[in-house]
Design an enzyme around this catalytic site. Structure first.
Site, short mmCIF file in Angstrom:
data_model
loop_
_atom_site.label_atom_id
_atom_site.label_comp_id
_atom_site.label_asym_id
_atom_site.label_seq_id
_atom_site.Cartn_x
_atom_site.Cartn_y
_atom_site.Cartn_z
N ASP A 179 0.84 -1.20 0.00
CA ASP A 179 0.00 0.00 0.00
C ASP A 179 0.87 1.25 0.00
O ASP A 179 0.51 2.28 0.58
CB ASP A 179 -0.93 -0.01 1.21
CG ASP A 179 -2.02 1.05 1.12
OD1 ASP A 179 -2.45 1.36 0.00
OD2 ASP A 179 -2.43 1.57 2.18
N ASP A 238 2.87 2.48 8.31
CA ASP A 238 1.69 1.66 7.98
C ASP A 238 2.09 0.39 7.24
O ASP A 238 1.68 0.15 6.10
CB ASP A 238 0.68 2.46 7.15
CG ASP A 238 0.09 3.64 7.92
OD1 ASP A 238 0.11 3.60 9.16
OD2 ASP A 238 -0.38 4.58 7.27
#
Length: 263
Positions: free
Chosen positions: A193, A210
């Site tokens: 991502d 993240d």
């Protein structure tokens, strides 16, 4: 939780101090600090991992990140995953085929707990390969403690919000491309991502955050996710005038087989 425990936390959690007079504080309290989360924070504090929790740094789809302080007065980032997260079924997709997490129960709370543990383990793998991620400090249930990433003393901005000169922008692209290549080859992970939203510009350069959804390099869909990461960062940097040619990244992508996979 016991009244004594709550009073202990009330002295160390800024959001609890302001719960009666600040509407945004009450909203954060309701969304993030349920009883189980408060008990988890209490345990981290009594174990000496945390001394107090201050203001929120960021809010994301998975949870909220707060500035924390250790007993040595060092700043840390404390990521609290919301156990009411409506996207937990999406999270399951990145866990169910990971051999590290095959015994995970398929209920919301158990899944969020394992997601936090997965991000902690992924941080360790990236850090061991000397790749730029926050330092993993501790994880317990749905709370992850990691290194604080700053720029001139303030929370480091996302790449999309950073003001970079052309040479700095090119350097940031090189760092992102290197992260993809070395992450795959040395950490044996694919972020999955990567974009301008989860690259921070810090005092020491770009830092990737993240990493909970990062998958092992031998995961069936890893080549597709890697190509998507490369396309995402190239799209952003091209838009900002950067030549996105990168020999090692180009070579890696050319060697990946994805024609038998579906996105």
């Amino acid at each position: 939780m016991e009244e004594e425990e709550y009073r202990f936390l009330e002295q160390r959690l800024e959001v609890l101090k302001n719960r009666d007079k600040d509407s945004s504080g009450r909203k954060t309290l309701d969304e993030v600090f349920d009883e189980n989360t408060l008990i988890t924070i209490y345990k981290l504090m009594t174990r000496g991992v945390l001394e107090r929790l201050d203001f929120p740094i960021s809010t994301g789809k998975e949870g909220n990140v707060f500035l924390g302080m250790t007993g040595d007065n060092e700043r840390v980032a404390v990521k609290i995953y919301r156990t009411s997260n409506a996207t937990y079924r999406t999270l399951a997709r990145y866990i169910e085929d990971d051999p590290r997490f095959r015994k995970v129960k398929r209920n919301r709370r158990a899944l969020i707990k394992e997601w936090a543990r997965k991000e902690f383990q992924n941080l360790h793998r990236y850090a061991k390969a000397d790749l730029p991620v926050p330092e993993p400090v501790a994880v317990l249930n749905n709370v992850l403690v990691m290194g604080y990433v700053s720029l001139d003393g303030a929370p480091a901005p996302q790449l999309r919000n950073a003001e970079l000169a052309p040479k700095e922008m090119r350097s940031a692209f090189e760092s992102a491309a290197d992260f993809i290549v070395r992450g795959y080859g040395e950490a044996k992970l694919v972020h999955g991502d990567l974009s301008e939203f989860n690259i921070l510009i810090s005092d020491s350069g770009p830092v990737v955050i993240d990493v909970g959804q990062a998958v092992l390099a031998n995961y069936a869909m890893a080549p597709v996710y890697l190509k998507r990461d490369a396309e995402n960062i190239r799209r952003y940097f091209r838009k900002n005038g950067v030549d996105t040619t990168h020999s090692e990244l180009d070579k890696l992508i050319s060697e990946l087989r994805t024609e038998h996979l579906y996105i």
